[in-house]
Design a protein around this motif. Structure first.
Motif, mmCIF file in Angstrom:
data_model
loop_
_atom_site.group_PDB
_atom_site.id
_atom_site.type_symbol
_atom_site.label_atom_id
_atom_site.label_comp_id
_atom_site.label_asym_id
_atom_site.label_seq_id
_atom_site.Cartn_x
_atom_site.Cartn_y
_atom_site.Cartn_z
ATOM 1 N N TYR A 348 1.037 -1.386 0.315
ATOM 2 C CA TYR A 348 -0.274 -0.072 0.082
ATOM 3 C C TYR A 348 0.715 0.756 -0.052
ATOM 4 O O TYR A 348 2.068 1.337 0.400
ATOM 5 N N VAL A 349 0.164 2.834 -0.451
ATOM 6 C CA VAL A 349 1.303 3.811 -0.822
ATOM 7 C C VAL A 349 0.065 4.424 0.338
ATOM 8 O O VAL A 349 -0.663 5.158 0.011
ATOM 9 N N ILE A 350 1.164 5.664 0.883
ATOM 10 C CA ILE A 350 0.662 6.673 1.406
ATOM 11 C C ILE A 350 1.758 7.696 1.062
ATOM 12 O O ILE A 350 3.524 7.359 0.508
ATOM 13 N N GLU A 351 1.151 8.992 0.102
ATOM 14 C CA GLU A 351 1.483 9.645 -0.494
ATOM 15 C C GLU A 351 1.375 11.310 0.028
ATOM 16 O O GLU A 351 0.317 11.850 0.841
ATOM 17 N N THR A 352 2.852 11.990 -0.007
ATOM 18 C CA THR A 352 2.287 13.643 0.186
ATOM 19 C C THR A 352 3.050 14.198 -0.844
ATOM 20 O O THR A 352 3.870 14.264 -1.205
ATOM 21 N N SER A 353 1.755 15.244 -1.436
ATOM 22 C CA SER A 353 2.052 15.531 -2.443
ATOM 23 C C SER A 353 2.937 17.081 -2.202
ATOM 24 O O SER A 353 1.146 17.826 -1.547
ATOM 25 N N ILE A 354 3.535 17.873 -2.197
ATOM 26 C CA ILE A 354 3.275 19.181 -2.155
ATOM 27 C C ILE A 354 3.646 19.978 -3.665
ATOM 28 O O ILE A 354 4.056 19.962 -4.273
ATOM 29 N N GLY A 355 2.616 21.152 -3.843
ATOM 30 C CA GLY A 355 3.113 22.323 -5.129
ATOM 31 C C GLY A 355 4.462 23.369 -5.076
ATOM 32 O O GLY A 355 4.382 24.091 -3.162
ATOM 33 N N LEU A 356 5.352 22.519 -4.956
ATOM 34 C CA LEU A 356 6.068 23.818 -5.057
ATOM 35 C C LEU A 356 6.130 25.215 -5.589
ATOM 36 O O LEU A 356 6.841 26.513 -4.705
ATOM 37 N N ASP A 357 4.851 25.978 -6.401
ATOM 38 C CA ASP A 357 4.690 27.007 -6.872
ATOM 39 C C ASP A 357 3.890 27.921 -5.567
ATOM 40 O O ASP A 357 4.093 28.823 -5.785
ATOM 41 N N ARG A 358 2.968 26.374 -5.265
ATOM 42 C CA ARG A 358 2.610 27.560 -4.116
ATOM 43 C C ARG A 358 2.918 27.543 -2.782
ATOM 44 O O ARG A 358 2.573 28.375 -2.365
ATOM 45 N N MET A 359 4.130 26.659 -2.608
ATOM 46 C CA MET A 359 4.621 26.682 -1.508
ATOM 47 C C MET A 359 5.142 28.043 -1.521
ATOM 48 O O MET A 359 5.994 28.704 -0.437
ATOM 49 N N PHE A 360 6.115 28.337 -2.452
ATOM 50 C CA PHE A 360 6.364 29.630 -2.837
ATOM 51 C C PHE A 360 6.040 30.906 -2.757
ATOM 52 O O PHE A 360 6.057 32.133 -1.930
ATOM 53 N N LEU A 361 4.456 30.706 -3.174
ATOM 54 C CA LEU A 361 3.734 31.884 -3.253
ATOM 55 C C LEU A 361 3.178 31.779 -1.795
ATOM 56 O O LEU A 361 3.531 33.090 -1.015
ATOM 57 N N LEU A 362 2.582 30.772 -0.911
ATOM 58 C CA LEU A 362 2.398 30.530 0.652
ATOM 59 C C LEU A 362 3.667 31.854 1.072
ATOM 60 O O LEU A 362 3.526 32.863 1.953
ATOM 61 N N THR A 363 5.048 31.237 0.946
ATOM 62 C CA THR A 363 6.360 32.124 1.496
ATOM 63 C C THR A 363 5.908 33.470 0.990
ATOM 64 O O THR A 363 6.074 34.055 2.071
ATOM 65 N N MET A 364 6.206 33.608 -0.065
ATOM 66 C CA MET A 364 5.437 35.100 -0.075
ATOM 67 C C MET A 364 5.041 35.880 0.353
ATOM 68 O O MET A 364 5.211 36.967 1.189
ATOM 69 N N ILE A 365 3.208 35.242 0.450
ATOM 70 C CA ILE A 365 2.865 36.358 1.139
ATOM 71 C C ILE A 365 2.842 35.970 2.586
ATOM 72 O O ILE A 365 2.710 37.366 3.267
ATOM 73 N N GLY A 366 3.428 34.587 3.067
ATOM 74 C CA GLY A 366 3.865 35.313 4.836
ATOM 75 C C GLY A 366 4.906 36.062 5.566
ATOM 76 O O GLY A 366 4.618 35.823 6.566
ATOM 77 N N ALA A 367 5.857 36.232 4.482
ATOM 78 C CA ALA A 367 6.840 36.906 4.447
ATOM 79 C C ALA A 367 6.713 38.568 4.671
ATOM 80 O O ALA A 367 7.407 39.040 5.230
ATOM 81 N N PHE A 368 5.399 38.779 3.645
ATOM 82 C CA PHE A 368 5.392 39.993 3.035
ATOM 83 C C PHE A 368 4.928 41.228 3.969
ATOM 84 O O PHE A 368 3.779 40.797 4.797
ATOM 85 N N GLU A 369 5.721 42.383 4.015
ATOM 86 C CA GLU A 369 4.598 42.959 5.787
ATOM 87 C C GLU A 369 5.540 44.630 4.668
ATOM 88 O O GLU A 369 6.500 44.828 4.798
ATOM 89 N N GLU A 370 4.396 45.187 4.863
ATOM 90 C CA GLU A 370 5.061 46.740 5.004
ATOM 91 C C GLU A 370 4.492 47.388 5.643
ATOM 92 O O GLU A 370 3.063 47.053 6.139
ATOM 93 N N GLN A 371 5.430 48.025 6.598
ATOM 94 C CA GLN A 371 5.494 48.280 7.873
ATOM 95 C C GLN A 371 6.054 50.157 8.108
ATOM 96 O O GLN A 371 6.580 50.651 6.901
#
Length: 495
Positions: A348-371
């Protein structure tokens, strides 16, 4: 922090990504290509750092997981066996006035989001349940009924003049051969997982792998997405980071729960607010699954899937055994040591599948701040990317205070030493304040300023991105200070 609504924040991130060399529209000088993007000089670095983090976490940190790199082109029978030829479709609907095509489920999901924003939670919950029921039953006419009942209009024409809902296959096909007449139709792979499954025995035998074990892969996949949506969230050419974990039948749910927890921990180790993440169990399971959960992140446009954890049962290996005629069984001689009969079985198989481009966008959004840095009557502000130091494209900026008096030469000596281990940049243009601001905007954790005192006592000023704190340290201590922050070792211990 300057107050912006979600739409404005998302637009600001997209604008920032282009202005600073993270993401560009593909073929932009020819007016672009819909739902296709290029990664610029800083985007490529950030993307590679995300890949490195995933690969080290999966392959380097697990003795029983190995990595491969399978080809994009595969035998056409692979996609027949996997079910993609007959079943890899999305429910599409056209607006007759605008001639625009939409995914029916996404139109309904957008309506659900609007209901929730307007405080109509009961309507949102009812529509969600009705949509899930229709999707599970593959009832396409009912999807159209829901679109009409909830008065969903075309975003372009503003009308509700819809066609029937029908299925649309998402695979790109091309000709494989010297001449089109004698060529065979092949597909650009719509997922990387099948390259792992068809190499199951090759890896298991050559690596002498014992169940449970995993095979990891990072690679491009291609889907003929009809709608370009939300920047790099949904693209026709994208990259996946997938791991298929092979287990004994009957033990799949134990490992399913293990990987759900492990993968969420990988995300939050980067310092992202855990409140921004949630699990979402699938209402409708794919044909190969007996359990499926998405890890969702709260983007400015709502919670969306970033990673999927799926229990794929023995479907894929069984299908490939049937279509290829090659046995995909595993001989488990450890069973005898446990007092059980020796046995051949298809894992049997357990799959973990992450979209690299979505992770990139998540990272940019999470890091972006206008101070807003205004004090009293003095107005000031900055844009800063609070990227985890391990992911930051540039680890340190080397900044001579002036372009004379031997400061550039001293700065370049420091740079030549640091660049052996880290990606660093040298800048001497503009005032030191403007240079600090530019490095903040691209997420550089450290700015190292070389001034006249440096020539006297071999000390420099190091400025920390997030706190803007400055400290005077010896040049000989630079490497250790940077290493403590950007070390993969420290991040991997937390993930």
């Amino acid at each position: 922090m300057a107050k912006t609504n979600n739409d404005e924040q998302f637009k600001n991130v997209i604008s920032h990504a282009k202005e600073y060399g993270f993401v560009f529209q593909s073929s932009e000088i020819y007016d672009g290509l819909s739902a296709v993007y290029d990664y610029g000089q800083l985007g490529a670095e950030l993307k590679n750092n995300i890949k490195t983090y995933w690969w080290k976490s999966m392959v380097q940190m697990h003795e029983n997981i190995v990595g491969i790199d399978s080809a994009i082109f595969m035998h056409p029978k692979v996609w027949k066996a996997s079910g993609h030829v007959d079943g890899f479709s999305d429910p599409m609907i056209d607006n007759k006035d605008s001639n625009k095509r939409y995914r029916a489920d996404q139109l309904l999901e957008d309506k659900i989001t609007r209901y929730e924003k307007d405080g109509k939670t009961d309507k949102a919950a009812k529509l969600q349940a009705d949509m899930d029921e229709a999707l599970k039953a593959e009832n396409l006419p009912q999807l159209k009924v829901l679109i009409e009942e909830h008065e969903i209009a075309c975003p372009v024409s503003g009308t509700k003049n819809w066609t029937d809902v029908r299925q649309f296959n998402l695979m790109f096909s091309t000709q494989f051969g010297a001449m089109a007449e004698g060529a065979e139709e092949v597909y650009l792979r719509p997922e990387t997982a099948q390259g792992i499954f068809v190499n199951f025995l090759n890896v298991q035998k050559s690596g002498r792998m014992k169940i449970p074990f995993g095979i990891a892969q990072i690679g491009k996949a291609f889907r003929n997405e009809v709608i370009a949506r939300q920047f790099i969230m949904r693209m026709r050419e994208f990259e996946q980071m997938e791991m298929q974990f092979f287990v004994r039948p009957g033990e799949e749910m134990k490992w399913f729960e293990y990987w759900k927890e492990a993968r969420l921990k990988w995300h939050t180790a980067l310092g992202t607010d855990p409140v921004k993440y949630k699990y979402h169990d699938h209402a409708k399971l794919a044909h190969y699954a007996n359990a499926a959960t998405d890890i969702e992140f709260e983007f400015p446009f709502g919670f969306k899937e970033v990673e999927g954890i799926h229990s794929r049962t023995d479907f894929d290996l069984t299908q490939h055994q049937e279509f290829s005629g090659k046995k995909m069984q595993y001989f488990d001689n450890d069973l005898n040591a446990e007092g059980k009969p020796y046995g051949n079985y298809i894992p049997y198989v357990i799959e973990t599948s992450i979209g690299l481009d979505r992770m990139f966008l998540l990272t940019m959004i999470g890091a972006f701040e206008e101070q807003d840095l205004s004090e009293g009557e003095k107005t000031d502000s900055r844009i800063v990317l609070h990227l985890h130091p391990c992911l930051a494209p540039i680890k340190a900026a080397i900044l001579p205070l002036t372009k004379k008096d031997g400061l550039p030469e001293k700065a370049k000596t420091i740079m030549d030493n640091l660049k052996l281990d880290y990606n660093v940049v040298y800048e001497e243009k503009d005032s030191i304040g403007k240079r600090y601001r530019r490095q903040d905007a691209i997420g550089t954790p450290f700015c190292i300023t070389i001034d006249h005192q440096t020539l006297e006592d071999d000390t420099v000023t190091i400025r920390h991105r997030d706190s803007m704190e400055q400290q005077r340290i010896d040049i000989k201590d630079l490497e250790q200070l940077i290493a403590n922050k950007v070390s993969w070792k420290n991040l991997l211990r937390q993930s």
